[in-house]
Design a protein around this motif. Structure first.
Motif, PDB file in Angstrom:
ATOM      1  N   TRP A  25      74.791  17.764 -10.778  1.00 36.44           N
ATOM      2  CA  TRP A  25      73.076  18.130 -11.303  1.00 36.44           C
ATOM      3  C   TRP A  25      72.752  19.489 -11.404  1.00 36.44           C
ATOM      4  CZ3 TRP A  25      69.650  20.007  -7.477  1.00 36.44           C
ATOM      5  CH2 TRP A  25      68.279  20.049  -8.003  1.00 36.44           C
ATOM      6  N   SER A  26      73.128  20.362 -10.369  1.00 38.78           N
ATOM      7  CA  SER A  26      72.698  21.733 -10.584  1.00 38.78           C
ATOM      8  C   SER A  26      73.109  22.497 -11.720  1.00 38.78           C
ATOM      9  CB  SER A  26      73.378  22.574  -9.363  1.00 38.78           C
ATOM     10  OG  SER A  26      72.705  21.976  -8.145  1.00 38.78           O
ATOM     11  N   GLU A  27      74.340  22.043 -12.279  1.00 37.92           N
ATOM     12  CA  GLU A  27      75.083  22.663 -13.681  1.00 37.92           C
ATOM     13  C   GLU A  27      74.019  22.222 -14.783  1.00 37.92           C
ATOM     14  OE1 GLU A  27      79.811  22.546 -12.436  1.00 37.92           O
ATOM     15  OE2 GLU A  27      78.898  20.952 -13.590  1.00 37.92           O
ATOM     16  N   ALA A  28      73.357  21.233 -14.732  1.00 40.52           N
ATOM     17  CA  ALA A  28      72.600  20.922 -15.895  1.00 40.52           C
ATOM     18  C   ALA A  28      71.277  21.078 -15.702  1.00 40.52           C
ATOM     19  CB  ALA A  28      72.804  19.381 -16.170  1.00 40.52           C
ATOM     20  N   LEU A  29      70.892  21.826 -14.591  1.00 40.46           N
ATOM     21  CA  LEU A  29      69.554  22.212 -14.045  1.00 40.46           C
ATOM     22  C   LEU A  29      69.124  23.286 -15.110  1.00 40.46           C
ATOM     23  CD1 LEU A  29      67.304  21.210 -12.337  1.00 40.46           C
ATOM     24  CD2 LEU A  29      68.089  22.770 -10.775  1.00 40.46           C
ATOM     25  N   THR A  30      67.685  23.105 -15.737  1.00 48.65           N
ATOM     26  CA  THR A  30      67.186  24.154 -16.599  1.00 48.65           C
ATOM     27  C   THR A  30      65.789  24.570 -15.943  1.00 48.65           C
ATOM     28  OG1 THR A  30      66.237  22.196 -18.147  1.00 48.65           O
ATOM     29  CG2 THR A  30      68.334  23.311 -18.716  1.00 48.65           C
ATOM     30  N   GLU A  31      65.139  23.591 -15.299  1.00 48.17           N
ATOM     31  CA  GLU A  31      63.850  24.021 -14.655  1.00 48.17           C
ATOM     32  C   GLU A  31      64.030  24.763 -13.499  1.00 48.17           C
ATOM     33  OE1 GLU A  31      60.931  20.274 -14.912  1.00 48.17           O
ATOM     34  OE2 GLU A  31      62.984  19.768 -14.301  1.00 48.17           O
ATOM     35  N   PRO A  32      62.739  25.732 -13.189  1.00 49.57           N
ATOM     36  CA  PRO A  32      62.522  26.576 -12.170  1.00 49.57           C
ATOM     37  C   PRO A  32      62.471  25.597 -10.994  1.00 49.57           C
ATOM     38  CG  PRO A  32      60.697  26.557 -13.200  1.00 49.57           C
ATOM     39  CD  PRO A  32      61.591  25.804 -14.258  1.00 49.57           C
ATOM     40  N   THR A  33      63.216  25.716  -9.795  1.00 49.19           N
ATOM     41  CA  THR A  33      63.444  24.415  -8.798  1.00 49.19           C
ATOM     42  C   THR A  33      63.697  25.144  -7.497  1.00 49.19           C
ATOM     43  OG1 THR A  33      64.411  23.130 -10.550  1.00 49.19           O
ATOM     44  CG2 THR A  33      64.809  22.642  -8.311  1.00 49.19           C
ATOM     45  N   LEU A  34      63.147  24.485  -6.574  1.00 43.26           N
ATOM     46  CA  LEU A  34      63.291  24.913  -5.033  1.00 43.26           C
ATOM     47  C   LEU A  34      64.028  23.542  -4.409  1.00 43.26           C
ATOM     48  CD1 LEU A  34      62.782  26.749  -2.783  1.00 43.26           C
ATOM     49  CD2 LEU A  34      60.469  25.682  -2.317  1.00 43.26           C
ATOM     50  N   ILE A  35      64.883  23.727  -3.735  1.00 45.98           N
ATOM     51  CA  ILE A  35      65.646  22.648  -3.093  1.00 45.98           C
ATOM     52  C   ILE A  35      65.576  22.959  -1.606  1.00 45.98           C
ATOM     53  CG2 ILE A  35      67.917  23.329  -3.506  1.00 45.98           C
ATOM     54  CD1 ILE A  35      68.708  20.280  -3.784  1.00 45.98           C
TER      55      ILE A  35
END
Length: 264
Positions: free
Chosen positions: A138-148
């Motif tokens: 999932w992280s590899e495809a992430l394009t949005e600014p994100t906080l996990i």
């Protein structure tokens, strides 16, 4: 105009049993957003009235009876609620929302993994590694600014545990888990906000076992709770705090809250 936003995370180990502690923390620390893990309550029984009374009028919950469960309680509007089934079995281990300004906030409770660090002998350990692998994809495809944020159930650094040597074969600090978490971090370039503001080898524990007669005196802690940010989001972080005194409160969780301040 810059806005100061504070986001906290806490494995509460039953929100209804520790409702007084949650209320005390919200009154004293007053975060804008609180992410909870291990709420251990079905959605229909979630204690909404207290949070409404305290001003947390926006909530996203994903519950389960007696086990797991996650929630996001917010003073700010929340949009695009959703969840990922990284456990691939329907367990309530993730809830995600979009915050004002477009940042994604993902709240996760990674499986503990049982007691034996062997994927063949212990299915729970295999499930934990598979969960992290799905998060990595999932992280590899992430394009949005994100906080996990959440309970990752892994203490990755030598200084993240009370004794690196004695815990090398203990689930949460084994090399295979640390390597898996490292691959997850690299998949999106996640910034570990705890260690950004408190660089290793600074002491930064977030969990102490209930088994210790005196948890503070023995201080056999681990850093299992984390906040990771996309690089752009990490640049807006201005401070990171751990609330160790909460471990000594009445009916404590074995975890303590962590909180990051952002200037957005």
């Amino acid at each position: 105009m810059t806005q100061r936003v504070t986001i906290a995370s806490w494995n509460i180990n039953s929100v209804r049993f520790r409702l007084e502690a949650v209320e005390r923390f919200l009154r004293e620390a007053a975060p804008d957003i609180l992410c909870l893990q291990e709420t251990k309550v079905e959605d229909g029984l979630f204690p909404h009235p207290l949070f409404e009374q305290l001003g947390y009028g926006h909530r996203a919950i994903k519950g389960q009876r007696m086990h797991h469960g996650v929630a996001i309680l917010s003073r700010l509007p929340l949009a695009d609620h959703g969840h990922h089934d990284w456990q691939d079995n329907g367990e309530a281990r993730h809830i995600g929302v979009r915050l004002p300004g477009g940042v994604r906030l993902e709240n996760v409770y990674v499986p503990a993994g049982g007691d034996v660090p062997d994927v063949d002998a212990n299915p729970k350990f295999a499930q934990k590694l598979a969960f992290i692998e799905r998060m990595t994809r999932w992280s590899e495809a992430l394009t949005e600014p994100t906080l996990i944020v959440g309970d990752f159930n892994i203490a990755p650094l030598e200084s993240d545990v009370w004794s690196h040597k004695q815990l090398l074969d203990v689930v949460s600090h084994t090399p295979i888990e640390v390597e898996a978490l490292g691959r997850l971090q690299a998949a999106h370039g996640w910034v570990d906000l705890g260690r950004r503001f408190h660089p290793a080898p600074a002491r930064l524990f977030t969990w102490w076992s209930y088994r210790a007669k005196d948890w503070a005196a023995s201080d056999r802690g681990r850093r299992l709770d984390h906040m990771w940010a996309s690089p752009a989001v990490a640049e807006t972080a201005v401070a990171h705090h751990v609330y160790e005194p909460c471990r000594a409160w009445l009916k404590p969780s074995d975890h303590i809250p962590i909180l990051t301040e952002f200037a957005w």
